[in-house]
Structures are given as C-alpha cells and as structure tokens.
Design a protein around this motif. Structure first.
Motif, short mmCIF file in Angstrom:
data_model
loop_
_atom_site.label_atom_id
_atom_site.label_comp_id
_atom_site.label_asym_id
_atom_site.label_seq_id
_atom_site.Cartn_x
_atom_site.Cartn_y
_atom_site.Cartn_z
N TYR A 327 0.84 -1.19 0.00
CA TYR A 327 0.00 0.00 0.00
C TYR A 327 0.88 1.25 0.00
O TYR A 327 1.92 1.30 0.65
CB TYR A 327 -0.91 0.01 1.22
CG TYR A 327 -2.00 -1.03 1.17
CD1 TYR A 327 -3.14 -0.83 0.40
CD2 TYR A 327 -1.86 -2.22 1.87
CE1 TYR A 327 -4.14 -1.79 0.35
CE2 TYR A 327 -2.86 -3.19 1.83
CZ TYR A 327 -3.99 -2.97 1.07
OH TYR A 327 -4.96 -3.93 1.00
N THR A 329 0.91 5.79 -1.37
CA THR A 329 0.40 6.94 -2.11
C THR A 329 1.57 7.69 -2.71
O THR A 329 2.59 7.90 -2.05
CB THR A 329 -0.40 7.88 -1.20
OG1 THR A 329 -1.56 7.20 -0.72
CG2 THR A 329 -0.83 9.13 -1.95
N GLN A 347 -2.06 11.65 -8.74
CA GLN A 347 -1.97 11.00 -7.43
C GLN A 347 -2.40 9.54 -7.57
O GLN A 347 -3.50 9.24 -8.04
CB GLN A 347 -2.85 11.69 -6.39
CG GLN A 347 -2.78 11.00 -5.01
CD GLN A 347 -3.51 11.75 -3.92
OE1 GLN A 347 -3.48 12.98 -3.89
NE2 GLN A 347 -4.17 11.02 -3.03
N ASP A 349 -3.06 6.08 -5.51
CA ASP A 349 -3.28 5.37 -4.24
C ASP A 349 -3.50 3.91 -4.59
O ASP A 349 -4.48 3.56 -5.26
CB ASP A 349 -4.53 5.92 -3.52
CG ASP A 349 -4.40 7.39 -3.19
OD1 ASP A 349 -3.65 7.72 -2.25
OD2 ASP A 349 -5.02 8.21 -3.89
N CYS A 357 -6.15 6.18 -9.55
CA CYS A 357 -5.27 7.26 -9.98
C CYS A 357 -6.11 8.41 -10.50
O CYS A 357 -7.05 8.20 -11.28
CB CYS A 357 -4.32 6.76 -11.07
SG CYS A 357 -3.12 8.00 -11.63
#
Length: 421
Positions: A327, A329, A347, A349, A357
């Motif tokens: 996991y 970011t 971004q 995640d 995204c």
C-alpha cells in the motif's frame, strides 16, 4: 507531396502486405549463434519475400481492416501499420485490453518524411477512442519507439545448456509426440490458461496457432492424470555439418500450466539420444529450470533483449487497472508530449486490493517525476526504478519516494511475453 493516413480497403490488402516486413523478406539483423531464435532465419515467415499467391492467401485471411492505418502519398500506398485487439495480463488484476501495434513499415523511398509519426498518431488516437488504456508492440529496432512514449516492459533470453552429465528426472505425467494438427488444436486453450496468470503475457491474435508446414519441427504434448493437456513444446533436431553445432536440440516454444508438466517437458528435451546441447529461444530471463540443475552453470544466457514494449495511452486508467505489492500513495509528475492528455501531476493510491489514480490537487508537490516511456518500462514491475533513477530517467523530489514506489511496483517474478506480434 500529399499524404493521407487511413484504413485500407480489401482491394488494397495485397499492396499493404508487400510492404509489411514479415512478408517482404527482410533479413534478420543477427546471425547465428547470437540470434534470439534457435537457428538461422529471416524475419519473413516464408524465409524470403512472399510470392503473389502467398500474398493473395494472406490478404484473404486479414481481419480488422478498420484497424489498419496506411500511409498514402499522392495516392500510392507507401506505409503500413495495424492495431490488433489484444489483452495483456497486468499485476494482480489479470488481463486488460491492449492495442497491439504491428505490421509497421515504410518504403525506403519514403522514409524521413513523418509518415511513421502520422501513422502512430492515428493508431494511438484509435486506441484511446476504443478505451484501450495500453498499447504494446514488438520492436524490430530499439531506437524508434521511445519517442512515441513506448518503453521496454518485458525481456527475453536465449540460452544454451550442455546436457552431458545431466541426470534423468522421474516424470510425473504422460508425454506424446503429435502431429501439427493435434498440436495446433491444443495450443489455444493451453496458452489462454497460462497467459491469464503470467504478467506481461498477451492473448493470441487471429491465425497465431495455424501450424503451417512443420519444417522439421516436432510437437510434444504433456497430459495430466485426467488426460487434459497441461503443457506443450515445439522443437527441432536439425542435422549440422559443423561439429560445433551437431547434436543440438532447438526448443522454439514451451508452455506449461503446472510445475510437474514444466519439469517433465524439460526433462524430455534435455535427455534425447544423440544430442548434447539444448538451445532455447524466447525464454524468461529468470528461467526456473536453472534452479533444477545440479550445476546451474551448465545453463548460460547467450542473448538477452527487450521484448514487449508498452505505452500508457490512458495514464490514470492504466495505473488504476493494476494492483500493487504494498500500500502507498504517490504524486507522480509525467512528461508526455506525444499524448499530452497524460501530462501533469497524478496521485496514485494503490495496494494489493486495487488502486485509484486521479489528477493531483492543485499545488501538490510531486514525489517523483519521469517521462511516459520510463513509466511504461516500469509499469509491469519488471524494471526496477533504482537503475532508471541512476540513469537520470527518474527524479526523486521527496525522500523515500523512490523506495516506496519500488516496493509498490516491483513483482516477485519477471514479467514475460512469449508471443510476438
């Protein structure tokens, strides 16, 4: 000069194929023994330029003409390209749609005029309209496609094995030598099973399993305890007047669903009478068979090359369509002048259960920055970000971001693509 890029009509198919390298008889640029293939050959599937009757037969079997993009100059067909509707298996999420760029060629008399660029523009726009987040290709030359945002995402190896001193292994299934028709009937289902679990593998295109002339090939099938085919191989044992290459087994293809079938196939191929060397082409760079040998040095890599080149056509969709090892970011800044809709800060995640995204919020600082071809090279997890950063292809702006991105992207096994197109 008046140039036009458009799909071909059925009546133009023969002229189209005359330019396609695999029909034009283009020589292979690497001779034996360095070549990626097991023996000497030409790029052409006929070993020479295709004749008119062969072109007619091939043209009659062409499909998806609406996905061809040919270049016409003053009304004359001078450049070719086509997109195949394929799937590629991505980490954690299985197969996703991919446009397979193929049949790219321009007449020598019309090169350096921007025709390839125009055809690539038309093909990627077509992929985007169809919702294909990825495009892929097998590059004949390594210096062409980076400018269009493609990056080498899988690698392939050619290896040789000295079989003298190897010990036979007890087999776990049933092997049969079969004719080309039986093999061609078994391959599609076998490959479809394998490719759904192998990162980087693509679906077969129409005509891929047409056996054609055996030309000295032997076809081997492996059956499990229920009688189902769970492995297959194609090989040759050609006669050679040269002592250095005599007694060679040339393995052109091997796929297996299970570890038992994989071991049985290699055990058979490395224990054939009157042979002493196995040459295997288009193999994964982390071939498991090496670790089944008492002497791993008996197997040596004699050629390694890039294989499947990828291009993120829809960047947020492509990054959202795969899973990640851990996991995390990241805010990634991407340069992509050829597909400017992908440019900017994104971004991501993501984790083992999925990813999302989206455009980064205004003013968000990037953790990493890179260009589209670099991101494509790392997309399947086979190319680590560390060497790319050392080469100046990735810039880290937030301490620890490179390590975090590497942990998210990298896969336990190297991605592999066994089918060229």
């Amino acid at each position: 000069m008046t140039a036009e890029i458009r799909p071909i009509a059925p009546a133009e198919a023969v002229d189209f194929l005359r330019i396609v390298p695999s029909y034009a008889g283009t020589p292979n640029w690497e001779p034996e023994p360095a070549a990626w293939h097991a023996g000497v050959g030409l790029t052409s599937r006929f070993g020479r330029a295709a004749g008119h009757d062969e072109l007619l037969a091939a043209a009659a079997g062409m499909s998806d003409l609406d996905r061809t993009r040919a270049a016409f100059v003053d009304g004359r067909l001078v450049g070719t390209s086509q997109v195949l509707s394929l799937e590629v298996t991505v980490p954690g999420a299985g197969p996703v749609a991919m446009g397979g760029v193929t049949a790219v060629g321009v007449l020598p008399t019309h090169r350096r005029r921007g025709l390839l660029r125009a055809m690539m523009r038309a093909m990627l726009d077509d992929c985007r309209r169809r919702g294909e987040a990825l495009a892929g290709l097998s590059a004949a030359e390594g210096g062409i496609y980076g400018r269009y945002g493609f990056g080498p995402a899988t690698y392939t190896a050619r290896w040789e094995l000295d079989t003298r001193g190897l010990h036979p292994v007890d087999r776990q299934g049933h092997l049969e030598l079969v004719d080309v028709q039986t093999a061609s009937a078994a391959w599609p289902a076998l490959h479809d099973t394998v490719r759904r679990t192998r990162i980087g593998e693509v679906s077969a295109y129409p005509g891929r399993w047409d056996g054609g002339e055996p030309r000295g090939r032997q076809f081997l099938l492996h059956y499990d305890d229920t009688g189902a085919v769970d492995g297959a191989a194609t090989y040759r044992t050609p006669w050679s007047p040269d002592q250095a290459t005599a007694g060679t087994v040339e393995v052109e293809w091997l796929e297996a669903v299970s570890a038992g079938a994989y071991t049985d196939l290699w055990s058979f191929l490395t224990s054939l009478d009157l042979t002493r060397r196995v040459v295997a082409a288009k193999r994964p760079i982390d071939e498991a068979f090496r670790w089944q040998l008492a002497d791993p040095r008996a197997l040596r890599i004699t050629r390694q090359s890039d294989d499947l080149w990828l291009r993120l056509v829809d960047l947020p969709a492509a990054l959202s369509n795969r899973n990640y090892q851990t996991y995390g970011t990241l805010v990634i800044e991407v340069a992509d002048p050829f597909c400017p809709w992908n440019e900017g800060r994104w971004q991501l995640d993501g984790g083992p259960q999925g990813a999302h995204c989206r455009r980064a919020r205004a003013g968000a600082a990037p953790d990493l920055s890179l260009d589209a071809s670099t991101l494509a090279a790392a997309y399947l997890g086979g190319t680590a970000l560390g060497p790319l950063a050392a080469a100046g292809r990735v810039q880290e702006h937030t301490s620890g971001a490179l390590a975090r991105a590497t942990a998210m992207l990298t896969q336990p096994q190297a991605p592999r693509n066994a089918i060229g197109f």
